[in-house]
Design a protein around this motif. Sequence first.
Motif, PDB file in Angstrom:
ATOM      1  N   ALA A   1       0.951  -1.313  -0.186  1.00 45.13           N
ATOM      2  CA  ALA A   1       0.018   0.082   0.035  1.00 45.13           C
ATOM      3  C   ALA A   1       0.820   1.180   0.056  1.00 45.13           C
ATOM      4  O   ALA A   1       0.381   2.462   0.399  1.00 45.13           O
ATOM      5  N   THR A   2       2.153   1.257  -0.180  1.00 49.19           N
ATOM      6  CA  THR A   2       3.099   2.204  -0.161  1.00 49.19           C
ATOM      7  C   THR A   2       2.540   3.310  -1.383  1.00 49.19           C
ATOM      8  O   THR A   2       2.341   3.011  -2.394  1.00 49.19           O
ATOM      9  N   ASP A   3       2.759   4.700  -0.853  1.00 49.00           N
ATOM     10  CA  ASP A   3       2.289   5.833  -1.889  1.00 49.00           C
ATOM     11  C   ASP A   3       3.544   6.102  -2.621  1.00 49.00           C
ATOM     12  O   ASP A   3       4.121   6.996  -2.170  1.00 49.00           O
ATOM     13  N   ILE A   4       3.766   5.328  -3.613  1.00 49.80           N
ATOM     14  CA  ILE A   4       4.870   5.725  -4.545  1.00 49.80           C
ATOM     15  C   ILE A   4       4.659   5.587  -5.936  1.00 49.80           C
ATOM     16  O   ILE A   4       3.799   4.378  -6.257  1.00 49.80           O
ATOM     17  N   ARG A   5       4.887   6.364  -6.817  1.00 48.83           N
ATOM     18  CA  ARG A   5       4.322   6.332  -8.412  1.00 48.83           C
ATOM     19  C   ARG A   5       5.513   6.280  -9.271  1.00 48.83           C
ATOM     20  O   ARG A   5       6.489   6.943  -8.791  1.00 48.83           O
ATOM     21  N   VAL A   6       5.431   5.800 -10.468  1.00 47.86           N
ATOM     22  CA  VAL A   6       6.245   5.893 -11.646  1.00 47.86           C
ATOM     23  C   VAL A   6       6.337   7.587 -11.831  1.00 47.86           C
ATOM     24  O   VAL A   6       5.288   8.478 -11.761  1.00 47.86           O
ATOM     25  N   GLY A   7       7.609   7.924 -11.864  1.00 48.06           N
ATOM     26  CA  GLY A   7       7.743   9.290 -12.044  1.00 48.06           C
ATOM     27  C   GLY A   7       8.249  10.298 -10.940  1.00 48.06           C
ATOM     28  O   GLY A   7       8.515  11.566 -10.956  1.00 48.06           O
ATOM     29  N   ASP A   8       8.007   9.477  -9.574  1.00 47.41           N
ATOM     30  CA  ASP A   8       8.424  10.252  -8.346  1.00 47.41           C
ATOM     31  C   ASP A   8       9.926  10.711  -8.327  1.00 47.41           C
ATOM     32  O   ASP A   8      10.516   9.781  -8.652  1.00 47.41           O
ATOM     33  N   LEU A   9      10.043  11.761  -7.669  1.00 47.96           N
ATOM     34  CA  LEU A   9      11.526  12.229  -7.368  1.00 47.96           C
ATOM     35  C   LEU A   9      11.795  11.615  -6.212  1.00 47.96           C
ATOM     36  O   LEU A   9      11.248  11.678  -5.009  1.00 47.96           O
ATOM     37  N   LEU A  10      12.993  11.023  -6.147  1.00 52.22           N
ATOM     38  CA  LEU A  10      13.742  10.557  -4.857  1.00 52.22           C
ATOM     39  C   LEU A  10      14.642  11.707  -4.388  1.00 52.22           C
ATOM     40  O   LEU A  10      15.659  11.838  -5.276  1.00 52.22           O
ATOM     41  N   VAL A  11      14.579  11.874  -3.294  1.00 55.02           N
ATOM     42  CA  VAL A  11      16.062  12.977  -2.691  1.00 55.02           C
ATOM     43  C   VAL A  11      16.484  12.252  -1.421  1.00 55.02           C
ATOM     44  O   VAL A  11      15.964  11.330  -0.924  1.00 55.02           O
ATOM     45  N   SER A  12      17.558  12.677  -1.153  1.00 55.43           N
ATOM     46  CA  SER A  12      18.262  12.239   0.091  1.00 55.43           C
ATOM     47  C   SER A  12      17.657  12.804   1.291  1.00 55.43           C
ATOM     48  O   SER A  12      17.196  13.778   1.262  1.00 55.43           O
ATOM     49  N   SER A  13      17.493  11.788   1.966  1.00 51.37           N
ATOM     50  CA  SER A  13      16.568  12.080   3.268  1.00 51.37           C
ATOM     51  C   SER A  13      17.282  12.766   4.581  1.00 51.37           C
ATOM     52  O   SER A  13      16.746  13.234   5.376  1.00 51.37           O
ATOM     53  N   GLY A  14      18.603  12.604   4.417  1.00 51.15           N
ATOM     54  CA  GLY A  14      19.265  13.216   5.315  1.00 51.15           C
ATOM     55  C   GLY A  14      19.776  12.449   6.739  1.00 51.15           C
ATOM     56  O   GLY A  14      20.319  12.275   7.688  1.00 51.15           O
ATOM     57  N   LEU A  15      18.872  11.125   6.718  1.00 52.34           N
ATOM     58  CA  LEU A  15      19.118  10.234   7.655  1.00 52.34           C
ATOM     59  C   LEU A  15      20.386   9.366   7.698  1.00 52.34           C
ATOM     60  O   LEU A  15      20.917   9.473   6.579  1.00 52.34           O
ATOM     61  N   ALA A  16      21.028   9.183   8.764  1.00 58.22           N
ATOM     62  CA  ALA A  16      22.219   8.442   8.981  1.00 58.22           C
ATOM     63  C   ALA A  16      23.364   9.801   8.865  1.00 58.22           C
ATOM     64  O   ALA A  16      24.453   9.142   9.190  1.00 58.22           O
ATOM     65  N   GLY A  17      23.076  10.742   8.528  1.00 57.27           N
ATOM     66  CA  GLY A  17      24.009  11.861   8.544  1.00 57.27           C
ATOM     67  C   GLY A  17      25.041  11.956   7.494  1.00 57.27           C
ATOM     68  O   GLY A  17      26.028  12.565   7.404  1.00 57.27           O
ATOM     69  N   ARG A  18      25.043  10.919   6.523  1.00 58.72           N
ATOM     70  CA  ARG A  18      26.091  10.878   5.490  1.00 58.72           C
ATOM     71  C   ARG A  18      25.967  11.732   4.312  1.00 58.72           C
ATOM     72  O   ARG A  18      26.889  12.373   3.918  1.00 58.72           O
ATOM     73  N   PHE A  19      24.722  12.304   4.076  1.00 53.73           N
ATOM     74  CA  PHE A  19      24.353  13.032   2.980  1.00 53.73           C
ATOM     75  C   PHE A  19      23.378  14.063   3.587  1.00 53.73           C
ATOM     76  O   PHE A  19      22.579  13.783   4.510  1.00 53.73           O
ATOM     77  N   PRO A  20      23.782  15.542   3.105  1.00 51.02           N
ATOM     78  CA  PRO A  20      22.704  16.479   3.646  1.00 51.02           C
ATOM     79  C   PRO A  20      21.282  16.139   3.056  1.00 51.02           C
ATOM     80  O   PRO A  20      21.055  15.282   1.969  1.00 51.02           O
ATOM     81  N   HIS A  21      20.261  16.672   3.533  1.00 52.03           N
ATOM     82  CA  HIS A  21      18.693  16.476   3.124  1.00 52.03           C
ATOM     83  C   HIS A  21      18.678  16.970   1.759  1.00 52.03           C
ATOM     84  O   HIS A  21      18.780  18.213   1.626  1.00 52.03           O
ATOM     85  N   GLY A  22      17.767  16.515   1.012  1.00 56.32           N
ATOM     86  CA  GLY A  22      17.275  17.130  -0.097  1.00 56.32           C
ATOM     87  C   GLY A  22      17.985  17.003  -1.403  1.00 56.32           C
ATOM     88  O   GLY A  22      17.295  17.524  -2.443  1.00 56.32           O
ATOM     89  N   TYR A  23      19.056  16.313  -1.553  1.00 59.66           N
ATOM     90  CA  TYR A  23      19.657  16.415  -2.917  1.00 59.66           C
ATOM     91  C   TYR A  23      18.893  15.117  -3.736  1.00 59.66           C
ATOM     92  O   TYR A  23      18.625  14.271  -3.386  1.00 59.66           O
ATOM     93  N   PRO A  24      18.574  15.765  -5.137  1.00 61.12           N
ATOM     94  CA  PRO A  24      17.881  14.768  -6.040  1.00 61.12           C
ATOM     95  C   PRO A  24      19.063  13.422  -6.203  1.00 61.12           C
ATOM     96  O   PRO A  24      20.063  13.625  -6.266  1.00 61.12           O
ATOM     97  N   VAL A  25      18.150  12.209  -6.266  1.00 61.38           N
ATOM     98  CA  VAL A  25      18.894  10.911  -6.190  1.00 61.38           C
ATOM     99  C   VAL A  25      18.284  10.339  -7.527  1.00 61.38           C
ATOM    100  O   VAL A  25      19.133   9.929  -8.209  1.00 61.38           O
ATOM    101  N   ALA A  26      17.079  10.049  -7.644  1.00 63.21           N
ATOM    102  CA  ALA A  26      16.550   9.261  -8.736  1.00 63.21           C
ATOM    103  C   ALA A  26      15.098   9.993  -9.251  1.00 63.21           C
ATOM    104  O   ALA A  26      14.502  10.234  -8.288  1.00 63.21           O
TER     105      ALA A  26
END
Length: 190
Positions: free
Chosen positions: A165-190
């Motif tokens: 039931a996950t709300d994810i669709r073809v064409g959705d933009l994925l961005v870095s979430s910032g969790l784990a502290g390795r990457f800043p939040h919000g960078y486009p990923v895919a």
Amino acid sequence: GSVAAIVMAPIEAWGDLSRAFQSRSALQDEILQLRQENLVLKGQAQRLSSALAEVARYRTLLNSVRDVEAEPVAARITALSPDAARHSIILDKGTSDGLREGQPVLSAEGLMGQLVRVGERSSSAILITDGAHALPVQVNRSGLRAVAEGTGDINRLVIKHLPSATDIRVGDLLVSSGLAGRFPHGYPVA
């Protein structure tokens, strides 16, 4: 007079009935048109909502770029991994330019990889598509959080273990979430 009224009554009744059918037909047409307009407006509202979410996340991206401790360093790719199974690159910048292990590597499209070894004048980075790499991501439209894993295919990431039931669709933009502290939040990923 009474005979005329009796003769005219069915005609008037027929006229009333005919007008009732016409008005009912007009109402049905109007209802259909309103339903269609409602669907169009709902679609426009969803697109607007998605666009507003995207604007908000891009604003966060701009803020996160400002929050990065060091100024971004422009680097040139000097070599690709000779091992086709590994997705890594060599860059022409290193510690003398302010780079350090773990920093994100960005391209014009967004997050590209992460520095894994940093020498004085060169460094190597693993790409996010490498089969050994995983990073926390967020669906730009819905805010859903997940982990995107490299697949060894340069054009493909995979997100595993999503409920049906996950709300994810073809064409959705994925961005870095910032969790784990390795990457800043919000960078486009895919």
